[in-house]
Scaffold this motif. Sequence first.
Motif, mmCIF file in Angstrom:
data_model
loop_
_atom_site.group_PDB
_atom_site.id
_atom_site.type_symbol
_atom_site.label_atom_id
_atom_site.label_comp_id
_atom_site.label_asym_id
_atom_site.label_seq_id
_atom_site.Cartn_x
_atom_site.Cartn_y
_atom_site.Cartn_z
ATOM 1 N N GLU A 194 33.886 108.165 66.475
ATOM 2 C CA GLU A 194 32.817 108.611 65.574
ATOM 3 C C GLU A 194 32.083 107.413 64.972
ATOM 4 O O GLU A 194 30.871 107.461 64.763
ATOM 5 N N ALA A 195 32.812 106.330 64.713
ATOM 6 C CA ALA A 195 32.180 105.121 64.187
ATOM 7 C C ALA A 195 31.201 104.533 65.200
ATOM 8 O O ALA A 195 30.111 104.079 64.842
ATOM 9 N N VAL A 196 31.600 104.548 66.479
ATOM 10 C CA VAL A 196 30.714 104.061 67.538
ATOM 11 C C VAL A 196 29.437 104.891 67.587
ATOM 12 O O VAL A 196 28.326 104.362 67.727
ATOM 13 N N LYS A 197 29.573 106.198 67.450
ATOM 14 C CA LYS A 197 28.389 107.062 67.442
ATOM 15 C C LYS A 197 27.467 106.716 66.273
ATOM 16 O O LYS A 197 26.247 106.719 66.404
ATOM 17 N N SER A 198 28.070 106.415 65.118
ATOM 18 C CA SER A 198 27.266 106.200 63.906
ATOM 19 C C SER A 198 26.472 104.904 63.951
ATOM 20 O O SER A 198 25.370 104.826 63.411
ATOM 21 N N CYS A 199 27.032 103.859 64.585
ATOM 22 C CA CYS A 199 26.346 102.557 64.555
ATOM 23 C C CYS A 199 25.260 102.441 65.619
ATOM 24 O O CYS A 199 24.461 101.504 65.602
ATOM 25 N N LYS A 200 25.253 103.396 66.582
ATOM 26 C CA LYS A 200 24.176 103.491 67.581
ATOM 27 C C LYS A 200 23.929 102.174 68.322
ATOM 28 O O LYS A 200 22.786 101.758 68.551
ATOM 29 N N SER A 205 44.310 103.822 57.422
ATOM 30 C CA SER A 205 45.130 104.918 57.953
ATOM 31 C C SER A 205 44.588 105.434 59.281
ATOM 32 O O SER A 205 45.346 105.537 60.250
ATOM 33 N N PRO A 206 43.299 105.768 59.385
ATOM 34 C CA PRO A 206 42.811 106.179 60.703
ATOM 35 C C PRO A 206 42.667 105.014 61.678
ATOM 36 O O PRO A 206 42.735 105.219 62.896
ATOM 37 N N LEU A 207 42.478 103.799 61.162
ATOM 38 C CA LEU A 207 42.175 102.666 62.034
ATOM 39 C C LEU A 207 43.096 101.475 61.759
ATOM 40 O O LEU A 207 42.637 100.393 61.367
ATOM 41 N N THR A 242 36.526 115.936 60.521
ATOM 42 C CA THR A 242 36.674 116.526 59.195
ATOM 43 C C THR A 242 35.409 116.311 58.376
ATOM 44 O O THR A 242 34.475 115.629 58.801
ATOM 45 N N SER A 243 35.418 116.881 57.179
ATOM 46 C CA SER A 243 34.328 116.641 56.220
ATOM 47 C C SER A 243 34.651 115.489 55.284
ATOM 48 O O SER A 243 33.929 115.247 54.321
ATOM 49 N N VAL A 244 35.745 114.771 55.577
ATOM 50 C CA VAL A 244 36.175 113.655 54.717
ATOM 51 C C VAL A 244 35.466 112.377 55.168
ATOM 52 O O VAL A 244 35.679 111.907 56.288
ATOM 53 N N PRO A 245 34.620 111.785 54.319
ATOM 54 C CA PRO A 245 33.912 110.572 54.733
ATOM 55 C C PRO A 245 34.801 109.333 54.643
ATOM 56 O O PRO A 245 35.522 109.147 53.669
ATOM 57 N N CYS A 246 34.747 108.510 55.665
ATOM 58 C CA CYS A 246 35.405 107.196 55.585
ATOM 59 C C CYS A 246 34.605 106.280 54.670
ATOM 60 O O CYS A 246 33.443 106.553 54.334
ATOM 61 N N GLN A 250 26.852 98.692 58.583
ATOM 62 C CA GLN A 250 26.097 99.854 59.053
ATOM 63 C C GLN A 250 26.996 100.924 59.658
ATOM 64 O O GLN A 250 26.513 101.890 60.252
ATOM 65 N N ILE A 251 28.307 100.783 59.487
ATOM 66 C CA ILE A 251 29.247 101.718 60.100
ATOM 67 C C ILE A 251 29.764 102.713 59.055
ATOM 68 O O ILE A 251 30.325 102.317 58.026
ATOM 69 N N HIS A 252 29.544 103.971 59.321
ATOM 70 C CA HIS A 252 30.055 105.034 58.465
ATOM 71 C C HIS A 252 30.207 106.284 59.316
ATOM 72 O O HIS A 252 29.429 106.530 60.238
ATOM 73 N N CYS A 253 31.233 107.097 59.011
ATOM 74 C CA CYS A 253 31.468 108.304 59.797
ATOM 75 C C CYS A 253 32.531 109.135 59.100
ATOM 76 O O CYS A 253 33.234 108.646 58.215
ATOM 77 N N PRO A 254 32.656 110.401 59.483
ATOM 78 C CA PRO A 254 33.766 111.206 58.953
ATOM 79 C C PRO A 254 35.077 110.821 59.624
ATOM 80 O O PRO A 254 35.101 110.299 60.742
ATOM 81 N N MET A 255 36.173 111.087 58.936
ATOM 82 C CA MET A 255 37.488 110.818 59.509
ATOM 83 C C MET A 255 37.835 111.901 60.529
ATOM 84 O O MET A 255 37.505 113.073 60.364
#
Length: 617
Positions: A235-241, A58-60, A150-154, A159-164
């Motif tokens: 946000e996913a890009v930020k999380s995977c560093k 849905s987001p992606l 949001t506070s909703v986790p994808c 190694q990719i994880h982030c809030p929606m």
Amino acid sequence: MWHSKGLSPSALRSIIRKQSQDIKNTSGIAAGFQQANVVILHKDLADDFEAFCRANSSPLPLLYRSKCGEWSAGPLATASDIREDCPEYCVFENGRLMKKVSSLSSFTSELEHMVTFYLGCSFGFESALTAAGVPVRNVEQGRNVSMYKTSVPCIKAGQIHCPMVVTMRPVPEDKLDATAQCTHAIPLAHGGPVHIGDPKLLGIRDLSRPDYGDPVDARPADVPVFWACGVTGVEAVKSCKSALAFTHSPGCMFITDQKAEAISPLSLEPAQRPLTFRISQDPQHYSMASERAVQQIRAIEELAVEDPGSRGIRALFLQDELLKACLSLSHSSSVLITTGFPTHYMHNPPEETDGPPGALAMAAMLQALHKEVVIVTDQRALEMNQHIMQDAVEKGVIKSAVPVISFQSNGPDSALHFLCGDGDPTKPRFDHLVAIERSGRAADGNYYNMRGVNIKHLLDPIDELFTAASTIAGITTTGIGDGGNELGMGKVKAAVKAHMPNGKLIACDVAADFAITAGVSNWGGYAVACALYVLNLCPVHQRYLQRGLGLSPTPEQQSKWAECLPTVAKEEEMLRILVKYGVRSGKTANLGLEVDGLTFHPYHSDIIQRLRHLTYD
């Protein structure tokens, strides 16, 4: 003033490529064409990111994954160049935003080892909203759409994880159905809403301060509507560093040559056509289900209110109370159920058989849906009800025991401390209270059976929990009754006083948010269990419940839910257990539906079988 109307996507990309200041963002332009969020990662992360997109579609919604070092957008756009075709780009190093640039040409050598992902964008459905007569406030106000973390986790992938991230558009309340339907029909532009109502339920504190984009002004009758957003990729890009990564700047999309889907909501099958319903005022919260599921639940509701004793129950009926109560229960995490009507005040025990079977039917389905469930009863009957619960588990009526507790009022704040941790109304232990065939307090403070006999001395003040809940944001209440003297039926007390025998005396004065009227209260409990099953098999409701994330229920999950539906065998077993402890039948005797623990009236069996038929229809 510069106007883009009538310009083709290729012409707009040409203007953007010249780094013209005429296009600062792409909101409100290229109407009818699909726009794309952009994420560019090193090839070593590409497979993880694709898996992340598939798990969080849905987001992606993935439109195209480029080959390594490919500048063009493949089938999405001819003669395109991703290095130049967005109005602005974000440059990330090790997950940190370093700068924003109007071109990626200076990074050409690095891009040769990178993969570009083109992801659907909600700008693609704005023209559909306009065509459906829904005002698009951000376009009206000439602003970028508002976007919020949001506070909703994808769902994590590699190694990719982030809030929606979500977008928000204020929508008039009378346009919510049209909004849900026309966007649900366009899944590549994120599909239908993932939340309607109070932003705090998504962890968003202040709509006037979006994380991305511009604040958009709402009008007085507008409701905040939220869609999954492709900026989740940022946000996913930020999380995977990653050492180096690029995204579009939020609101500055890649414009494709592809037409946005333009499916008429009227062409949607009933199983895919969303309808919206308000399920809470404080906090403001709407839910949704398909037209087909709504029709099924309305049929279940009609069956449960059949009045075999011709007692005039129909006068208390409010349509869709079952539907809205079950939508609320479906969103809940912790449910408190109460039952117990000591109508046989001269006997020991004074309880009747109507109530406990329906309570356990609801508890069984709620357990299967992974809700925490607790039953509260009178201290006088606590030990008996705990034994009944254990027997019900042993006989297969319910899978596992539900805690059975009591409530004692020791002061004005007793109910608040019972319902909320440390008596703090911001920390409710339960988000839904359900009373089924529970004697309710009348206007004079007493409790009456249908004959007008005061039975107050046999009851603990569980009504206080419902009264307190009405002042606590986030707790919803439901009452199920068949006479109007039951807890929660105060919502229809005017009808009770006007139409039921002794109504002016016996009418419950305590209102629930939803009042489910049934021919026999147990039938109301069975109807709740069946309606919850229907909702959780509804793809529209499931998607909304999961915020557009995750997978559909597996056949194994569906099978476990089906095992928890009411059956004739379970009701008969439950009635045997109650008779074992001396519980007598109540008003059913007056209806010619006497149950003695060995012989069961066929009308009850027929109702259960018909409920199951409607559930599976």
